[in-house]
Structures are given as C-alpha cells and as structure tokens.
Design an enzyme around this catalytic site. Structure first.
Site, PDB file in Angstrom:
ATOM      1  N   CYS A  19      -7.665   1.648   9.647  1.00 49.42           N
ATOM      2  CA  CYS A  19      -8.037   2.921   9.023  1.00 49.42           C
ATOM      3  C   CYS A  19      -8.595   3.907  10.040  1.00 49.42           C
ATOM      4  CB  CYS A  19      -9.016   2.680   7.878  1.00 49.42           C
ATOM      5  SG  CYS A  19      -8.240   1.768   6.521  1.00 49.42           S
TER       6      CYS A  19
ATOM      7  N   CYS B  30     -12.122   0.109   9.114  1.00 49.47           N
ATOM      8  CA  CYS B  30     -11.604  -0.990   9.931  1.00 49.47           C
ATOM      9  C   CYS B  30     -10.735  -0.399  11.053  1.00 49.47           C
ATOM     10  CB  CYS B  30     -10.781  -1.930   9.044  1.00 49.47           C
ATOM     11  SG  CYS B  30      -9.179  -1.236   8.560  1.00 49.47           S
TER      12      CYS B  30
ATOM     13  N   HIS C 187      -5.530   0.010   1.844  1.00 48.84           N
ATOM     14  CA  HIS C 187      -6.963   0.290   1.987  1.00 48.84           C
ATOM     15  C   HIS C 187      -7.265   1.659   1.398  1.00 48.84           C
ATOM     16  CE1 HIS C 187      -8.189  -2.616   5.447  1.00 48.84           C
ATOM     17  NE2 HIS C 187      -7.307  -3.173   4.658  1.00 48.84           N
TER      18      HIS C 187
ATOM     19  N   GLU D 202      -8.892   4.244   2.545  1.00 45.18           N
ATOM     20  CA  GLU D 202      -8.656   5.386   3.427  1.00 45.18           C
ATOM     21  C   GLU D 202      -7.173   5.727   3.519  1.00 45.18           C
ATOM     22  OE1 GLU D 202     -12.042   3.029   5.530  1.00 45.18           O
ATOM     23  OE2 GLU D 202     -10.397   2.609   4.145  1.00 45.18           O
TER      24      GLU D 202
END
Length: 152
Positions: free
Chosen positions: A85, A82, A52, A54
């Site tokens: 993260c 999410c 992801h 992040e």
C-alpha cells in the site's frame, strides 16, 4: 473538516470490515473537501491478497478523477500502510497521508521501513500519525482477541 473528522469516516469503514470478519482497516481519500475514494479490507471475501483498504480507495479515487495521479488528495487510513500500500501511495503521487495507529509488524511509513519518505524515489509523502490512534488500536486488538478466542 478536520483530520480527525475525516479519520472518523475511515474508522466507520474499519468497523464495517470487522463486522464482515475482515481485518478492521478503513481508508478514505479526500479531494477538494469531498471523499472520492473509500475502502476497507476485503481479502477474505474476495480471496485476493490485493484487496487492502488503501488499494480499494485508490482505485475508486482514480476512477472518479479519471487519472492515476492523485496529486491533490489526502489519504486517511486507520493503520499504517504495509509495503504494498505504501508503494501504491507513492505511485499514485498522493502528497499527504494521515494515519491512525502505527503497524509495528508490517508498517512501511516509519515502523519497519519508511517508503513514504524514501528520498531515492521521485515522490515523497507528508505524513501525520496518531489521529484516533487509540480508537484504531483498540478496534484491532478487540478484533484479533475475538479471533483468538474462537480458534481456541
């Protein structure tokens, strides 16, 4: 620079993700008025659910600082984090997160859960939402609209 200017840098990364057929989410981490970490989603490219935006940015920033604690940083991300993260943000001790669009399907900074303000954790995060919200939302909508057209 302002929050909006830093978020524009994250939006550029989100556009890069979209151009590579990845979910268009971008992230930059700023320390002492300089970007020290950046990332965009690479889950499909790498076949890895951990890739992801992040997490990519946190990993890079920790490498630059030589420490897992990112206590004097601000994270800018185009879409609300999410659960994975948000947890990483708490674990990295990032004190401030600036978000573009909220994520009603998976967001954990206020939409579904609010892990960044959970007072039972030893670290809470200051959050700002809605920075370039419309631009971020439009990028997501157009990306998924193109995907749906291709699949039909």
């Amino acid at each position: 620079m302002t929050d909006e200017e830093w978020m524009r840098q994250a939006m550029e990364l989100a556009r890069q993700a979209a151009s590579e057929e990845e979910t268009p989410i971008g992230c930059v981490i700023v320390h002492e008025n300089k970007i020290i970490g950046k990332g965009y989603n690479k889950r499909n490219q790498r076949g890895n659910p951990l890739c992801h935006a992040e997490l990519e940015a946190i990993n890079e920033a920790a490498g630059v600082l030589g420490d897992w604690r990112l206590e004097e940083c601000t994270l800018y991300v185009t879409l609300e984090p999410c659960p994975m993260c948000a947890g990483a943000i708490v674990q990295a001790r990032i004190p401030r997160v600036v978000m573009g669009a909220m994520n009603p399907k998976a967001g954990c900074a206020g939409s579904i859960l609010d892990l960044l303000h959970e007072d039972r954790f030893n670290h809470q995060v200051e959050t700002v939402s809605g920075v370039l919200e419309e631009e971020s939302r439009d990028l997501m909508k157009s990306f998924f609209g193109r995907l749906r057209k291709r699949e039909s």
